[in-house]
Scaffold this motif. Structure first.
Motif, PDB file in Angstrom:
ATOM      1  N   GLU A 209       8.195-132.371  87.438  1.00 28.61           N
ATOM      2  CA  GLU A 209       7.231-132.880  86.476  1.00 28.61           C
ATOM      3  C   GLU A 209       7.843-133.026  85.080  1.00 28.61           C
ATOM      4  O   GLU A 209       7.456-133.911  84.323  1.00 28.61           O
ATOM      5  N   THR A 210       8.779-132.155  84.753  1.00 24.37           N
ATOM      6  CA  THR A 210       9.386-132.199  83.415  1.00 24.37           C
ATOM      7  C   THR A 210      10.688-132.979  83.391  1.00 24.37           C
ATOM      8  O   THR A 210      11.326-133.057  82.337  1.00 24.37           O
ATOM      9  N   GLN A 212      11.248-136.202  83.564  1.00 23.09           N
ATOM     10  CA  GLN A 212      11.204-137.348  82.664  1.00 23.09           C
ATOM     11  C   GLN A 212      11.320-136.917  81.209  1.00 23.09           C
ATOM     12  O   GLN A 212      12.069-137.512  80.424  1.00 23.09           O
ATOM     13  N   PHE A 213      10.578-135.849  80.848  1.00 24.39           N
ATOM     14  CA  PHE A 213      10.652-135.376  79.474  1.00 24.39           C
ATOM     15  C   PHE A 213      12.041-134.842  79.154  1.00 24.39           C
ATOM     16  O   PHE A 213      12.562-135.053  78.055  1.00 24.39           O
ATOM     17  N   LEU A 214      12.649-134.166  80.138  1.00 26.14           N
ATOM     18  CA  LEU A 214      14.010-133.680  79.950  1.00 26.14           C
ATOM     19  C   LEU A 214      14.966-134.849  79.723  1.00 26.14           C
ATOM     20  O   LEU A 214      15.836-134.797  78.846  1.00 26.14           O
ATOM     21  N   GLY A 215      14.814-135.912  80.535  1.00 29.14           N
ATOM     22  CA  GLY A 215      15.642-137.103  80.339  1.00 29.14           C
ATOM     23  C   GLY A 215      15.383-137.763  79.000  1.00 29.14           C
ATOM     24  O   GLY A 215      16.311-138.250  78.342  1.00 29.14           O
ATOM     25  N   GLU A 216      14.118-137.776  78.565  1.00 33.39           N
ATOM     26  CA  GLU A 216      13.789-138.362  77.262  1.00 33.39           C
ATOM     27  C   GLU A 216      14.474-137.596  76.129  1.00 33.39           C
ATOM     28  O   GLU A 216      15.019-138.191  75.196  1.00 33.39           O
ATOM     29  N   VAL A 217      14.461-136.274  76.220  1.00 29.38           N
ATOM     30  CA  VAL A 217      15.140-135.456  75.215  1.00 29.38           C
ATOM     31  C   VAL A 217      16.643-135.708  75.239  1.00 29.38           C
ATOM     32  O   VAL A 217      17.293-135.829  74.194  1.00 29.38           O
ATOM     33  N   ALA A 218      17.201-135.835  76.454  1.00 25.62           N
ATOM     34  CA  ALA A 218      18.638-136.109  76.580  1.00 25.62           C
ATOM     35  C   ALA A 218      18.975-137.474  75.983  1.00 25.62           C
ATOM     36  O   ALA A 218      20.001-137.626  75.290  1.00 25.62           O
ATOM     37  N   PHE A 219      18.111-138.489  76.214  1.00 26.72           N
ATOM     38  CA  PHE A 219      18.338-139.819  75.644  1.00 26.72           C
ATOM     39  C   PHE A 219      18.294-139.760  74.120  1.00 26.72           C
ATOM     40  O   PHE A 219      19.114-140.382  73.437  1.00 26.72           O
ATOM     41  N   TYR A 220      17.312-139.043  73.610  1.00 21.40           N
ATOM     42  CA  TYR A 220      17.185-138.930  72.150  1.00 21.40           C
ATOM     43  C   TYR A 220      18.422-138.263  71.549  1.00 21.40           C
ATOM     44  O   TYR A 220      18.937-138.705  70.517  1.00 21.40           O
ATOM     45  N   HIS A 221      18.890-137.221  72.217  1.00 21.55           N
ATOM     46  CA  HIS A 221      20.090-136.540  71.728  1.00 21.55           C
ATOM     47  C   HIS A 221      21.292-137.475  71.750  1.00 21.55           C
ATOM     48  O   HIS A 221      22.090-137.499  70.801  1.00 21.55           O
ATOM     49  N   THR A 222      21.440-138.270  72.806  1.00 23.94           N
ATOM     50  CA  THR A 222      22.549-139.225  72.879  1.00 23.94           C
ATOM     51  C   THR A 222      22.433-140.267  71.774  1.00 23.94           C
ATOM     52  O   THR A 222      23.436-140.664  71.164  1.00 23.94           O
ATOM     53  N   ASP A 223      21.214-140.717  71.513  1.00 24.66           N
ATOM     54  CA  ASP A 223      21.014-141.699  70.439  1.00 24.66           C
ATOM     55  C   ASP A 223      21.383-141.101  69.092  1.00 24.66           C
ATOM     56  O   ASP A 223      21.961-141.785  68.231  1.00 24.66           O
ATOM     57  N   MET A 224      21.063-139.848  68.887  1.00 28.15           N
ATOM     58  CA  MET A 224      21.455-139.184  67.644  1.00 28.15           C
ATOM     59  C   MET A 224      22.979-139.070  67.544  1.00 28.15           C
ATOM     60  O   MET A 224      23.555-139.231  66.466  1.00 28.15           O
ATOM     61  N   ARG A 225      23.627-138.806  68.654  1.00 24.84           N
ATOM     62  CA  ARG A 225      25.095-138.759  68.648  1.00 24.84           C
ATOM     63  C   ARG A 225      25.672-140.126  68.304  1.00 24.84           C
ATOM     64  O   ARG A 225      26.658-140.240  67.576  1.00 24.84           O
ATOM     65  N   ARG A 226      25.050-141.165  68.831  1.00 27.38           N
ATOM     66  CA  ARG A 226      25.478-142.526  68.473  1.00 27.38           C
ATOM     67  C   ARG A 226      25.410-142.732  66.962  1.00 27.38           C
ATOM     68  O   ARG A 226      26.354-143.249  66.352  1.00 27.38           O
ATOM     69  N   THR A 227      24.272-142.350  66.399  1.00 25.63           N
ATOM     70  CA  THR A 227      24.081-142.543  64.956  1.00 25.63           C
ATOM     71  C   THR A 227      25.119-141.764  64.168  1.00 25.63           C
ATOM     72  O   THR A 227      25.723-142.293  63.221  1.00 25.63           O
ATOM     73  N   ARG A 228      25.337-140.511  64.551  1.00 23.02           N
ATOM     74  CA  ARG A 228      26.337-139.702  63.829  1.00 23.02           C
ATOM     75  C   ARG A 228      27.734-140.292  63.980  1.00 23.02           C
ATOM     76  O   ARG A 228      28.527-140.291  63.031  1.00 23.02           O
ATOM     77  N   HIS A 229      28.034-140.820  65.170  1.00 26.22           N
ATOM     78  CA  HIS A 229      29.362-141.410  65.388  1.00 26.22           C
ATOM     79  C   HIS A 229      29.553-142.660  64.531  1.00 26.22           C
ATOM     80  O   HIS A 229      30.642-142.879  63.969  1.00 26.22           O
ATOM     81  N   ALA A 327      17.668-139.160  84.997  1.00 27.23           N
ATOM     82  CA  ALA A 327      18.561-138.375  84.148  1.00 27.23           C
ATOM     83  C   ALA A 327      18.179-136.898  84.174  1.00 27.23           C
ATOM     84  O   ALA A 327      19.039-136.018  84.317  1.00 27.23           O
ATOM     85  N   GLY A 328      16.867-136.594  84.028  1.00 25.94           N
ATOM     86  CA  GLY A 328      16.433-135.203  84.058  1.00 25.94           C
ATOM     87  C   GLY A 328      16.738-134.535  85.376  1.00 25.94           C
ATOM     88  O   GLY A 328      17.210-133.391  85.431  1.00 25.94           O
ATOM     89  N   PHE A 329      16.488-135.255  86.472  1.00 30.57           N
ATOM     90  CA  PHE A 329      16.791-134.725  87.810  1.00 30.57           C
ATOM     91  C   PHE A 329      18.276-134.428  87.947  1.00 30.57           C
ATOM     92  O   PHE A 329      18.679-133.361  88.428  1.00 30.57           O
ATOM     93  N   ALA A 330      19.119-135.372  87.529  1.00 31.38           N
ATOM     94  CA  ALA A 330      20.567-135.202  87.672  1.00 31.38           C
ATOM     95  C   ALA A 330      21.097-134.095  86.768  1.00 31.38           C
ATOM     96  O   ALA A 330      22.020-133.366  87.139  1.00 31.38           O
ATOM     97  N   ILE A 331      20.510-133.950  85.571  1.00 31.19           N
ATOM     98  CA  ILE A 331      20.954-132.888  84.664  1.00 31.19           C
ATOM     99  C   ILE A 331      20.650-131.516  85.275  1.00 31.19           C
ATOM    100  O   ILE A 331      21.479-130.596  85.215  1.00 31.19           O
TER     101      ILE A 331
END
Length: 794
Positions: A209-210, A212-229, A327-331
């Motif tokens: 159940e979580t 999708q939310f876990l994947g959403e958090v992972a996507f957001y973190h990756t996007d933040m890494r993109r911005t910092r890079h 993504a959440g499932f695989a993580i």
């Protein structure tokens, strides 16, 4: 004794040995050999006799002893009698005493037996009490196991069960309850395992159940890494060469470490999984648990993936939800493999990952071809790229997703190509093919900025309103070319590895658009009968050729692939060059066609005896047409091209004029007709000289020299004219451009005309009249100046 045995008697020794035997066994042993020797009756009789002898001797000895001790024997007998009487008395007393003791002993035995019985009962009671205590302790521990199980303390329950089985049950093995509890241990272990699996399944359900939310958090973190890079790359350009998830980027982003599984937004507690692993390990059910867990994850994977996906959603929520869930499932799978031993192998995790990716790719590709919006395709690509970068950071292979990006780019490029193809078609078809008017400097700067155009004058030197040489279609197509290039390169980012595909696709697509939608359409319009439109098309083609050359350099600079080298060659460049030649040829055809129409109006009377006062009307109209087309229609052309067209037109005029007197139907040419023809040719030469172009004047040398040759017959006579013409040195100097065969034919016709004139003056009859308007034989002179002419095609 031995002295009574006769020595000579052979049996006496044996009998003596038998008597001396110490036991009955020895006696038999001594007797057996003797009896073995006495097999006949005589010897047996001797043996019996020997024995009887010994017996008689012994009886005699006993009697002798008794006779000598008779009184003593009697006394002894009396004493024995008295002793016997005393003994009987004592025996009676002893019997009485024995009965008394026996009576006491029976009482004591009864008491002792009662005491023993009471002690046994007491021991039994003590044993029963202890057994009851032990059994109660066992029951308490058994109940404690179930109490712990009900409180979800699965591991404590398992430890208590193990202690009960291995310690306490051993103390009560002789009781039935031990057997009963022993039989219930496997069932209790199953209850514990089922309870653990129940909690684990609940945990797995929550994890699903979580996801999708876990994947959403992972996507957001990756996007933040993109911005910092990107921010670091702006500060240090050297970092721009390193992509996301590279070693350099990982080191540079260490300060921004983020635990996707444990943060303010989401916390994934692996305790139920650890407990289940530990308990199944204690139960020696690792293999069974691993298989059940793998089967459960496969079922969850199937439930996670939908049967279809809607990519037409404006927000793209369906695709984001799908990829976030994957993504959440695989993580969780990767974290499970890292946090446990031998529960999830790399093969198991990769198998689930590949299966989910393949299903997602199939769903996406199935819907891709329904999308007719490039922005939506870019959004899909952005979500997929973010998914790839996120999962690449977790060590998953994204090769199959790279192939999906290639498919997505193919759809994207095909859509853009179709879209811009329609735009190009519309622009080219709706153009007015007139020089583009410019009203003010701002409009001029905008057009120059988007077009590949190098004006000859600075903007400050221009007077507005003004016109640009190309029509409106050219800057509009330039804008579309730039937009197409920019939109194609929008697909390229850090995660798209096949940048060479973008370069090749862009080059191929641009070639097809420019060749098929621009060049071919312009070439098709060359069939127009309006020279002005053809001239404008030629001007546009010339600018498109320049644009292709500039575009080739721009494509080299904007090339996505750093490994590619060498120039970029567009086929459209050569095609526009060839199209220019076709347009030039078409202009030549139209101009020459008009020239042919005007020359066809020439009505020379080659036997005329009258000399006109001025040039013929057709020649005046012809020069007027040349002047008008040069200052109006051909005004916008480059000077070199305009000169070439003018040179070709004059060459065509020269060839056409020379063909008039050379027509096969003309047999004679009068001197007056020669003069009229020369007046028209001189009028044309004066018109060309007024332009001040020496090259154009040289193009009429053959016409001038031919008219001089024809006039020479009338002024100098045929013989002198032929001498001048056929003399090598004089002919080369004065008539070098005149064809020898044509010159000889004209000399013959003019000479006959002069003879006929003389005959007429002498009263001779006039010749047979011929047509005043000859039919021109153009093929005879076609190609003399390198420019062919086909009247049928014009």
């Amino acid at each position: 004794m031995p002295a009574f045995i006769e020595p000579h008697d052979e049996f006496m020794g044996a009998v003596q040995q038998i008597i001396l035997s110490s036991s009955e066994t020895d006696y038999i042993d001594q007797l057996i050999p003797v009896m073995r020797d006495v097999r006949n009756s005589d010897r047996a009789a001797h043996l019996i006799q020997a024995l009887n002898t010994v017996s008689s001797e012994r009886e005699s000895e006993i009697e002798k002893i008794c006779n000598s001790n008779h009184q003593e024997f009697i006394n002894s007998v009396n004493q024995l009698q008295r002793v016997r009487e005393g003994t009987v008395t004592l025996t009676s007393e002893i019997m009485s005493l024995s009965q008394s003791i026996e009576t006491s002993t029976e009482k004591l035995a009864e008491q002792k037996r009662a005491l023993v019985d009471s002690r046994g009962v007491r021991q039994n009671i003590d044993d029963a009490t202890q057994a009851l205590k032990d059994c109660l302790e066992v029951l308490r521990l058994a109940n404690q196991v179930h109490d712990l199980l009900s409180k979800k303390n699965h591991y404590a329950a398992l430890r208590a069960l193990d202690e009960l089985q291995n310690v306490h049950l051993r103390e009560v093995t002789r009781y039935k309850i031990a057997e009963m509890i022993e039989r219930s241990v496997p069932a209790t272990q199953r209850l514990i395992a089922e309870a653990v699996m129940g909690d684990l399944n609940t945990w797995l359900f929550r994890i699903r159940e979580t996801s999708q939310f876990l994947g959403e958090v992972a996507f957001y973190h990756t996007d933040m890494r993109r911005t910092r890079h990107r921010e670091r790359a702006e500060q240090d350009p050297d970092l721009a060469h390193f992509k996301l998830n590279s070693a350099v980027e990982a080191v540079a982003d260490e300060s921004g470490e983020f635990d996707v599984l444990n943060n303010e937004e989401v916390q994934v507690d692996f305790s139920p999984l650890f407990e289940a692993v530990h308990i199944h390990d204690a139960l020696n059910q690792n293999d069974k648990f691993r298989l059940e867990y793998a089967a459960t994850r496969r079922r969850q994977k199937e439930l996670l993936l939908p049967t279809s996906i809607d990519l037409l959603d404006e927000e793209g929520g369906a695709l984001s939800s799908l990829l976030e869930s994957i993504a959440g499932f695989a993580i969780v799978e990767k974290a499970t493999m890292q946090k446990t031993e031998n529960l999830r192998t790399q093969t198991d995790v990769d198998e689930l990952w590949d299966s989910m990716c393949q299903t997602a790719i199939t769903l996406i590709e199935k819907e891709l071809y329904r999308i007719d919006d490039d922005e939506r395709l870019l959004k899909i690509k952005g979500v997929v790229a973010l998914f790839m970068q996120t999962m690449d950071s977790w060590g998953y292979s994204v090769a199959s997703l790279e192939r999906l990006l290639l498919t997505l780019f193919e759809v994207y490029s095909q859509y853009l190509k179709a879209k811009f193809s329609d735009d190009f078609q519309e622009i080219v078809s709706s153009d007015d093919y007139m020089p583009m008017p410019i009203n003010n400097p701002d409009e001029y700067e905008k057009v120059v900025a988007v077009s590949w155009y190098a004006p000859e004058q600075e903007p400050e030197q221009l007077t507005f309103p003004c016109v640009l040489p190309f029509s409106q279609m050219y800057p509009l197509c330039c804008i579309d070319i730039r937009n197409f290039l920019n939109q194609i390169y929008l697909f390229s980012d850090d995660n798209f590895q096949n940048t060479s595909v973008i370069d090749d696709t862009l080059r191929t697509s641009l070639d097809e658009l420019l060749c098929e939608r621009v060049c071919d359409t312009l070439v098709a319009k060359l069939s127009s009968q309006y020279p002005g439109q053809i001239v404008q098309i030629l001007t546009n083609l010339d600018h498109f050729e320049t644009a292709c050359q500039e575009l080739q350099a721009l494509l080299v600079e904007a090339r996505s692939s750093s490994s590619a080298a060498g120039p970029v060659i567009l086929k459209a460049t050569e095609k526009f060059t060839n199209a220019k030649k076709q347009a030039e040829k078409r202009i030549f055809e139209l101009v020459n066609s008009k020239i042919d129409d005007l020359i066809e109006t020439a009505e020379y009377d080659w036997t005329s005896i009258y000399v006109p006062a001025d040039a013929s009307p057709y020649m005046q109209e012809l020069t007027r047409y040349l002047s008008n087309i040069m200052h109006t229609v051909l005004l916008g052309l480059p000077i070199a091209l305009k000169s070439l067209i003018y040179f070709d037109a004059l060459s065509h005029i020269s060839t056409s004029l020379l063909a008039l007197p050379l027509d096969a139907h003309i047999k004679t040419i009068s001197p007056q007709a020669v003069t009229a023809f020369r007046l028209d040719c001189e009028y044309l030469v004066d018109f060309v000289k007024a332009m001040g172009d020496q090259v154009l004047e040289e193009g009429l040398d053959e016409l001038v020299q031919t008219t001089d040759l024809m006039s020479m017959v009338g002024s100098m006579g045929r013989e002198r004219a032929e001498e001048e013409f056929f003399d090598v040195e004089k002919g080369r100097r004065r008539f070098g451009k005149v064809d020898k065969m044509s010159g000889a034919e004209l000399l013959e016709k003019v000479s006959q005309g002069a003879v006929l004139e003389q005959n007429a003056q002498q009263g001779m009859p006039p010749p047979t009249p011929v047509d005043k308007k000859p039919t021109m034989n153009f093929p005879k002179f076609a190609g003399r100046f390198g420019v062919g002419h086909n009247r049928d095609s014009s």
